[in-house]
Design an enzyme around this catalytic site. Structure first.
Site, PDB file in Angstrom:
ATOM      1  N   LYS A 223      74.769  80.469  37.912  1.00  0.00           N
ATOM      2  CA  LYS A 223      74.206  79.062  37.618  1.00  0.00           C
ATOM      3  C   LYS A 223      73.602  79.222  36.231  1.00  0.00           C
ATOM      4  CE  LYS A 223      73.399  78.124  42.104  1.00  0.00           C
ATOM      5  NZ  LYS A 223      74.087  79.167  42.789  1.00  0.00           N
TER       6      LYS A 223
HETATM    7  C1  LIG Z   1      74.761  79.201  43.977  1.00  0.00           C
HETATM    8  C2  LIG Z   1      75.204  80.470  44.176  1.00  0.00           C
HETATM    9  C3  LIG Z   1      76.516  80.414  44.917  1.00  0.00           C
HETATM   10  C4  LIG Z   1      77.053  79.240  45.637  1.00  0.00           C
HETATM   11  O1  LIG Z   1      77.585  78.261  44.775  1.00  0.00           O
HETATM   12  P1  LIG Z   1      77.845  76.782  44.936  1.00  0.00           P
HETATM   13  O2  LIG Z   1      78.210  76.071  43.813  1.00  0.00           O
HETATM   14  O3  LIG Z   1      76.496  76.340  45.351  1.00  0.00           O
HETATM   15  O4  LIG Z   1      78.874  76.653  46.021  1.00  0.00           O
HETATM   16  C5  LIG Z   1      77.199  81.832  45.112  1.00  0.00           C
HETATM   17  N1  LIG Z   1      76.870  82.794  44.815  1.00  0.00           N
HETATM   18  C6  LIG Z   1      75.416  82.834  43.877  1.00  0.00           C
HETATM   19  C7  LIG Z   1      75.149  84.134  43.562  1.00  0.00           C
HETATM   20  C8  LIG Z   1      74.968  81.747  43.829  1.00  0.00           C
HETATM   21  O5  LIG Z   1      73.657  81.828  43.061  1.00  0.00           O
END
Ligand SMILES: *Cc1c(COP(=O)(O)O)cnc(C)c1O
Length: 462
Positions: free
Chosen positions: A112
């Site tokens: 993120k």
């Molecule tokens: C947010 C997240 C996901 C999922 O990603 P999306 O874009 O919501 O599909 C997977 N793994 C981690 C560690 C995340 O923080």
């Protein structure tokens, strides 16, 4: 470049407006009106360039004249300077023609950060120029919230409220959200699950008095600018493995469908992507959708990969828009059925198109632990539980062994130490830059799953 809503009823916006708004006023999500394309020569030219330069070239067609070239380059430089690796998103081999794309070198150790660091800098420049300030509300299953806290803390033009499901995030995730001391960022622990938090954000956006009164903005993965920032590493990793001369497949641990949708965008732009694998944990609505065409909600079941504990996968709406020939009315009907009846069934055409682009695999808790253990045995590297679901999908759905398979490592193992230690007996240490996390003071407000109560709190604090 103009941006249109998936539900067809909201005004067209510029990149800057779409970024600052988040959710469209008709309840839809913004998307560019066309997919810009890069030539094979453009893509070949990415080889050997720094991450920031590829980011500039991939994102430029989408941002138009929102930022001039020098400003945009300066934004990118500031966004990625806090990363703990000079390649930003390095690729590491994990098996025969199998690679791990490490997306966890940012300030909060999850992918993120890649988008959120950039959005923070873009918001700051855009808002300062407009002489405005905004209130950002974010729903998080853990990683978005901490990334937003790091990206927005201390900015003058932004107040940030992060809502996470009380008791359902890991201790490292919680501490990353509750320890920033800056007074423009607020952690709210909601008595509910992630979908409740996400529903609260949507409800705030649909309350136009509140929305306009506090100048609400969203940085959840529904924000187009976030998806866009994630498109970049599909290019950098594929080019490192021989694209555009060679096709590459990706396995993506998936929850809200933002990350894998970015892979789909890269493909639309001309990157030779072979397969896109949707990896889910036992919260498998997307796996069931690919398998059966029925997109039906079930309850959320907590897992050791909490950032994927989702049954309402917001960004899937963006893919549906393309699967249904960009017919806003069709999407409106599907979303009404999802809300009212708990689900819908894809048309045969839409299901066929979905399967043309995507495969899927589900990984239950025992399988997740087994993958963490096996990866450690095979490579000596600890992987987080989310990444483990991606490894499982990659191995279940391998396809042509001559096509490189890239697994997105979405978080650092130290963000989920209990699960990693249970699977391997190894305690994953935090990187040195974060080693004092457990000593920092926490600051959080526990709130009921109640829209009015939370709206009142936000109005009081800003
Ligand atoms: C947010 C997240 C996901 C999922 O990603 P999306 O874009 O919501 O599909 C997977 N793994 C981690 C560690 C995340 O923080």
């Amino acid at each position: 470049m103009r941006y249109i809503s998936t539900r067809g009823q909201a005004p067209e916006l510029s990149f800057e407006e779409a970024m600052l708004t988040g959710l469209a006023r008709d309840g839809g999500l913004y998307l560019p009106e066309t997919w810009p394309t890069l030539t094979q020569g453009d893509i070949a030219g990415f080889a050997g360039q720094p991450y920031e330069e590829v980011a500039f070239r991939v994102m430029k067609p989408f941002i138009g004249d929102t930022f001039d070239d020098d400003t945009f380059r300066a934004i990118l430089a500031r966004a990625y300077a806090p990363f703990g690796h000079v390649a930003r998103c390095p690729v590491v081999q994990s098996g025969p023609n199998e690679f791990v794309l490490e997306l966890h070198h940012g300030p909060t150790l999850a992918f993120k950060d890649v988008a959120m660091q950039l959005i923070g800098q873009m918001f700051e420049v855009a808002l300062k120029r407009r002489g405005e300030s905004v209130t950002i509300v974010a729903a998080t299953s853990g990683d978005t919230g901490s990334a937003a806290m790091e990206a927005f803390k201390g900015l003058d033009a932004v107040s940030l409220f992060v809502m996470y499901p009380h008791g359902r995030v890991s201790e490292v995730q919680r501490r990353q959200m509750t320890t920033p001391a800056e007074d423009n960022v607020h952690a709210l622990a909601v008595d509910g699950d992630f979908d409740d938090c996400q529903a609260l954000v949507k409800a705030m956006f649909n309350d136009f008095d509140f929305r306009d009164g506090v100048k609400l903005a969203a940085v959840n993965s529904i924000n187009w600018a976030r998806v866009l920032a994630q498109v970049v590493y599909f290019f950098t990793s594929a080019v490192a493995l021989g694209a555009p001369g060679r096709k590459v497949s990706f396995s993506v641990p998936t929850g809200n469908f933002g990350d894998i949708f970015a892979g789909y965008v890269a493909k639309r732009m001309g990157l030779p992507v072979d397969r896109l694998l949707i990896a889910t944990n036992r919260n498998d609505i997307l796996h069931r959708t690919v398998a059966t065409g029925a997109h039906v909600k079930e309850g959320v079941s907590p897992t050791m990969s909490p950032s994927m504990d989702i049954q309402v996968s917001s960004n899937f709406e963006r893919l549906l828009f393309d699967l249904y020939d960009r017919e806003g009315a069709a999407i409106q009907q599907l979303m009404a059925d999802l809300n009212g009846k708990g689900g819908f069934t894809l048309s045969q055409g839409a299901q066929a198109r979905l399967r043309e682009e995507f495969d899927s695999a589900r990984c239950d808790e025992d399988e997740t632990a087994a993958e963490i253990k096996q990866s450690f045995a095979e490579t000596g590297v600890l992987q987080c539980p989310h990444t483990a679901t991606g490894i499982k999908a990659a191995r279940d759905m391998r396809g042509n062994p001559a096509t490189p398979m890239v697994i997105l490592a979405t978080a650092h193992p130290a963000k989920f130490p209990a699960a990693v230690e249970a699977a391997t007996g190894q305690h994953p240490p935090l990187p040195p830059r974060m080693a004092d996390l457990y000593e920092r003071e926490e600051r959080v407000t526990r709130v009921p799953n109640d829209l009015t109560a939370i709206q009142t709190l936000i109005k009081d604090r800003i």
